[in-house]
Design a protein around this motif. Structure first.
Motif, PDB file in Angstrom:
ATOM      1  N   VAL A   1       0.800  -1.344  -0.040  1.00 40.34           N
ATOM      2  CA  VAL A   1       0.076   0.022  -0.216  1.00 40.34           C
ATOM      3  C   VAL A   1       0.916   1.068   0.074  1.00 40.34           C
ATOM      4  O   VAL A   1       1.782   1.461   0.892  1.00 40.34           O
ATOM      5  N   THR A   2       0.366   2.085  -0.871  1.00 45.47           N
ATOM      6  CA  THR A   2       1.204   3.185  -0.873  1.00 45.47           C
ATOM      7  C   THR A   2       0.445   4.626  -0.643  1.00 45.47           C
ATOM      8  O   THR A   2      -1.001   4.664  -1.475  1.00 45.47           O
ATOM      9  N   PHE A   3       0.507   5.427   0.165  1.00 49.35           N
ATOM     10  CA  PHE A   3      -0.137   6.694   0.757  1.00 49.35           C
ATOM     11  C   PHE A   3       0.262   7.960  -0.103  1.00 49.35           C
ATOM     12  O   PHE A   3       1.383   8.346   0.388  1.00 49.35           O
ATOM     13  N   VAL A   4      -0.273   8.032  -1.207  1.00 50.86           N
ATOM     14  CA  VAL A   4       0.265   9.432  -1.943  1.00 50.86           C
ATOM     15  C   VAL A   4      -0.275  10.743  -1.508  1.00 50.86           C
ATOM     16  O   VAL A   4      -1.655  10.906  -1.447  1.00 50.86           O
ATOM     17  N   ILE A   5       0.562  11.642  -1.234  1.00 50.93           N
ATOM     18  CA  ILE A   5       0.161  12.979  -0.699  1.00 50.93           C
ATOM     19  C   ILE A   5       0.261  13.741  -1.888  1.00 50.93           C
ATOM     20  O   ILE A   5       1.379  14.052  -2.697  1.00 50.93           O
ATOM     21  N   GLY A   6      -0.716  14.372  -2.569  1.00 54.14           N
ATOM     22  CA  GLY A   6      -1.018  15.352  -3.740  1.00 54.14           C
ATOM     23  C   GLY A   6      -0.285  16.700  -3.410  1.00 54.14           C
ATOM     24  O   GLY A   6      -0.903  17.615  -3.698  1.00 54.14           O
ATOM     25  N   THR A   7       1.266  16.745  -3.236  1.00 48.85           N
ATOM     26  CA  THR A   7       1.660  17.917  -3.108  1.00 48.85           C
ATOM     27  C   THR A   7       1.954  18.710  -4.326  1.00 48.85           C
ATOM     28  O   THR A   7       1.867  19.946  -4.502  1.00 48.85           O
ATOM     29  N   PHE A   8       1.770  17.992  -5.342  1.00 52.32           N
ATOM     30  CA  PHE A   8       1.774  18.822  -6.827  1.00 52.32           C
ATOM     31  C   PHE A   8       0.371  18.771  -7.191  1.00 52.32           C
ATOM     32  O   PHE A   8      -0.006  19.922  -7.704  1.00 52.32           O
ATOM     33  N   THR A   9      -0.667  17.942  -7.359  1.00 55.23           N
ATOM     34  CA  THR A   9      -1.908  17.933  -7.648  1.00 55.23           C
ATOM     35  C   THR A   9      -2.708  18.953  -6.664  1.00 55.23           C
ATOM     36  O   THR A   9      -3.675  19.414  -7.546  1.00 55.23           O
ATOM     37  N   THR A  10      -2.558  18.985  -5.392  1.00 56.36           N
ATOM     38  CA  THR A  10      -3.271  19.973  -4.645  1.00 56.36           C
ATOM     39  C   THR A  10      -3.007  21.599  -5.189  1.00 56.36           C
ATOM     40  O   THR A  10      -4.002  22.293  -5.143  1.00 56.36           O
ATOM     41  N   LEU A  11      -1.978  21.806  -5.891  1.00 57.24           N
ATOM     42  CA  LEU A  11      -1.581  23.018  -6.535  1.00 57.24           C
ATOM     43  C   LEU A  11      -2.715  23.418  -7.492  1.00 57.24           C
ATOM     44  O   LEU A  11      -2.966  24.437  -7.809  1.00 57.24           O
ATOM     45  N   ILE A  12      -2.987  22.169  -8.366  1.00 50.13           N
ATOM     46  CA  ILE A  12      -3.926  22.364  -9.782  1.00 50.13           C
ATOM     47  C   ILE A  12      -5.454  22.581  -9.164  1.00 50.13           C
ATOM     48  O   ILE A  12      -5.915  23.336  -9.427  1.00 50.13           O
TER      49      ILE A  12
ATOM     50  N   ALA B   1      -3.760   9.651   9.303  1.00 45.34           N
ATOM     51  CA  ALA B   1      -4.011   8.662   8.613  1.00 45.34           C
ATOM     52  C   ALA B   1      -3.456   7.276   9.202  1.00 45.34           C
ATOM     53  O   ALA B   1      -3.905   6.291   9.193  1.00 45.34           O
ATOM     54  N   PHE B   2      -2.458   7.428   9.928  1.00 44.96           N
ATOM     55  CA  PHE B   2      -1.874   6.325  10.665  1.00 44.96           C
ATOM     56  C   PHE B   2      -2.799   5.901  11.923  1.00 44.96           C
ATOM     57  O   PHE B   2      -2.295   4.660  12.495  1.00 44.96           O
ATOM     58  N   LYS B   3      -3.721   6.554  12.056  1.00 42.79           N
ATOM     59  CA  LYS B   3      -4.827   5.839  13.066  1.00 42.79           C
ATOM     60  C   LYS B   3      -5.368   4.895  12.506  1.00 42.79           C
ATOM     61  O   LYS B   3      -5.877   3.905  13.185  1.00 42.79           O
ATOM     62  N   ILE B   4      -5.398   4.851  11.080  1.00 43.12           N
ATOM     63  CA  ILE B   4      -5.979   3.803  10.396  1.00 43.12           C
ATOM     64  C   ILE B   4      -5.131   2.724   9.819  1.00 43.12           C
ATOM     65  O   ILE B   4      -5.218   1.510   9.729  1.00 43.12           O
ATOM     66  N   LEU B   5      -3.965   3.285   9.010  1.00 43.45           N
ATOM     67  CA  LEU B   5      -3.128   2.637   8.304  1.00 43.45           C
ATOM     68  C   LEU B   5      -2.027   2.007   9.153  1.00 43.45           C
ATOM     69  O   LEU B   5      -1.719   2.562  10.436  1.00 43.45           O
ATOM     70  N   ASP B   6      -1.277   0.825   8.641  1.00 42.66           N
ATOM     71  CA  ASP B   6      -0.266   0.363   9.570  1.00 42.66           C
ATOM     72  C   ASP B   6       1.032   1.141   9.146  1.00 42.66           C
ATOM     73  O   ASP B   6       1.390   1.202   8.122  1.00 42.66           O
ATOM     74  N   ARG B   7       1.556   1.931  10.009  1.00 44.61           N
ATOM     75  CA  ARG B   7       2.840   2.748   9.748  1.00 44.61           C
ATOM     76  C   ARG B   7       3.856   1.989   9.375  1.00 44.61           C
ATOM     77  O   ARG B   7       4.796   2.289   8.206  1.00 44.61           O
ATOM     78  N   ASN B   8       4.071   0.653   9.795  1.00 40.64           N
ATOM     79  CA  ASN B   8       5.193   0.013   9.333  1.00 40.64           C
ATOM     80  C   ASN B   8       4.877  -0.619   8.089  1.00 40.64           C
ATOM     81  O   ASN B   8       5.917  -0.972   7.539  1.00 40.64           O
ATOM     82  N   LYS B   9       3.871  -0.638   7.359  1.00 41.85           N
ATOM     83  CA  LYS B   9       3.638  -1.359   6.069  1.00 41.85           C
ATOM     84  C   LYS B   9       3.000  -0.272   5.128  1.00 41.85           C
ATOM     85  O   LYS B   9       2.505  -0.590   3.865  1.00 41.85           O
ATOM     86  N   THR B  10       3.276   1.027   5.422  1.00 40.20           N
ATOM     87  CA  THR B  10       2.632   2.096   4.445  1.00 40.20           C
ATOM     88  C   THR B  10       3.903   2.796   3.996  1.00 40.20           C
ATOM     89  O   THR B  10       4.679   3.188   4.495  1.00 40.20           O
ATOM     90  N   PHE B  11       3.802   2.857   2.340  1.00 43.38           N
ATOM     91  CA  PHE B  11       4.866   3.597   1.722  1.00 43.38           C
ATOM     92  C   PHE B  11       4.103   4.905   1.540  1.00 43.38           C
ATOM     93  O   PHE B  11       3.316   5.281   1.192  1.00 43.38           O
ATOM     94  N   VAL B  12       4.784   6.137   1.901  1.00 45.62           N
ATOM     95  CA  VAL B  12       4.173   7.405   1.818  1.00 45.62           C
ATOM     96  C   VAL B  12       5.090   8.155   0.972  1.00 45.62           C
ATOM     97  O   VAL B  12       6.159   8.455   0.720  1.00 45.62           O
ATOM     98  N   ARG B  13       4.419   8.574  -0.287  1.00 54.53           N
ATOM     99  CA  ARG B  13       5.002   9.188  -1.499  1.00 54.53           C
ATOM    100  C   ARG B  13       4.423  10.483  -1.725  1.00 54.53           C
ATOM    101  O   ARG B  13       3.260  10.719  -1.415  1.00 54.53           O
ATOM    102  N   PHE B  14       5.112  11.614  -2.177  1.00 58.56           N
ATOM    103  CA  PHE B  14       4.708  12.904  -2.683  1.00 58.56           C
ATOM    104  C   PHE B  14       4.695  12.792  -4.026  1.00 58.56           C
ATOM    105  O   PHE B  14       5.809  12.910  -4.709  1.00 58.56           O
ATOM    106  N   ASN B  15       3.446  13.471  -4.505  1.00 60.52           N
ATOM    107  CA  ASN B  15       3.649  13.159  -6.178  1.00 60.52           C
ATOM    108  C   ASN B  15       4.450  14.293  -6.795  1.00 60.52           C
ATOM    109  O   ASN B  15       4.678  14.377  -7.934  1.00 60.52           O
ATOM    110  N   GLN B  16       4.787  15.393  -6.165  1.00 65.63           N
ATOM    111  CA  GLN B  16       5.561  16.316  -6.709  1.00 65.63           C
ATOM    112  C   GLN B  16       7.112  15.710  -6.990  1.00 65.63           C
ATOM    113  O   GLN B  16       7.694  16.237  -7.891  1.00 65.63           O
ATOM    114  N   GLU B  17       7.416  14.509  -6.435  1.00 67.62           N
ATOM    115  CA  GLU B  17       8.520  13.944  -6.670  1.00 67.62           C
ATOM    116  C   GLU B  17       8.738  13.632  -8.265  1.00 67.62           C
ATOM    117  O   GLU B  17       9.610  13.630  -8.833  1.00 67.62           O
TER     118      GLU B  17
END
Length: 289
Positions: A78-89, A118-134
């Protein structure tokens, strides 16, 4: 790992696409992809993207997060994508007006609190967090034009909210038409097997399928969910509308807000934001008839 039938049943619960044909197609594709992944000895690559227009999350936001957790519990990636780029649009999918562009500094701050909640729900140790501005910030103008050449303006204007604004002579910004391309490229970059989102985002998720095919990838399975109506009983849950149950609200406030939910909405809440088994849900529905 649970049987494929069990996984499909749990993972598709609560999903809504607007028509049964699409739901049937996605259900069958999910089943087939699970079989293929099992034969290959790998987990499915699953993600959901979140634009961080506010610092806090509420129960409505937790619907896809809870589904991500179910994928985690079944052993998938599971990857949790933060829309650091798309939020700007700004995503116009669920809005009748253009959304104002967010300030980069505020986005960065919102992303920190959003992820922690979000980590109140997701398993912190099993979650990949990515920022789409990357990856989105590295695309060239030529890259964008090439992706855009796979779609027509008519396809975008077929969406009710955009068409209505066009017909009412309200502003329809070109940047809004580019949003599905940006979200679609997220799926390409992540080589996603499955993407989750709200039902109003189905067009964006399907656009991602098209782009994945263009890039020589197998198109992802889309799983979308209905909007959670807020405690006012009429509009979608939103902190700005004052009808939300925040995950950081004090327990006493959460309890009071839940108790104020209208009776006709209770089954939606049970279905979308609880772990009540399907059999028990069916019994509850029968009892309320």
């Amino acid at each position: 790992m649970e049987s494929i039938d069990k996984q499909v049943s749990v993972l598709m619960r609560g999903s809504e696409f607007g028509d049964q044909q699409t739901k049937g197609m996605m259900t069958e594709e999910l089943r087939q992809r699970l079989v293929e992944a099992s034969n290959e000895g790998r987990p499915l690559r699953v993600y959901c993207g979140f634009d961080v227009t506010a610092p806090d999350i509420h129960l409505g936001h937790t619907i896809p997060m809870r589904k991500l957790r179910q994928f985690q519990d079944f052993g998938h990636e599971v990857t949790f994508v933060i829309g650091t780029f798309t939020t700007l649009i700004g995503d116009p999918s669920d809005r009748d007006e253009a959304r104002s562009a967010s300030i980069a500094e505020q986005i960065e701050q919102n992303a920190k609190t959003y992820t922690e909640q979000a980590f109140k729900i997701l398993d912190r140790n099993k979650t990949f967090v990515r920022f789409n501005q990357e990856w989105l910030s590295k695309l060239t103008f030529a890259d964008v034009i090439k992706m855009a050449s796979n779609f027509t303006v008519q396809q975008f204007l077929a969406r009710d909210r955009l068409r209505n604004r066009w017909e009412m002579d309200k502003p329809l910004w070109l940047s809004e038409l580019l949003y599905p391309l940006a979200q679609g490229y997220d799926a390409v970059h992540l080589r996603a097997d499955v993407q989750l989102g709200g039902r109003e985002q189905l067009f964006n998720l399907m656009a991602a399928r098209k782009l994945q095919e263009v890039f020589g990838q197998k198109p992802q399975i889309c799983i979308t969910f209905p909007v959670l109506v807020g405690i006012d009983g009429t509009q979608r849950m939103s902190k700005s509308l004052g009808n939300a149950i925040g995950v950081e609200d004090p327990p006493k406030d959460q309890y009071g807000k839940v108790m104020s939910v209208r009776d006709e909405l209770l089954m939606d809440y049970f279905d979308l934001v609880t772990d009540v088994e399907s059999e028990e849900l069916h019994e509850m529905r029968q009892a309320m008839v």
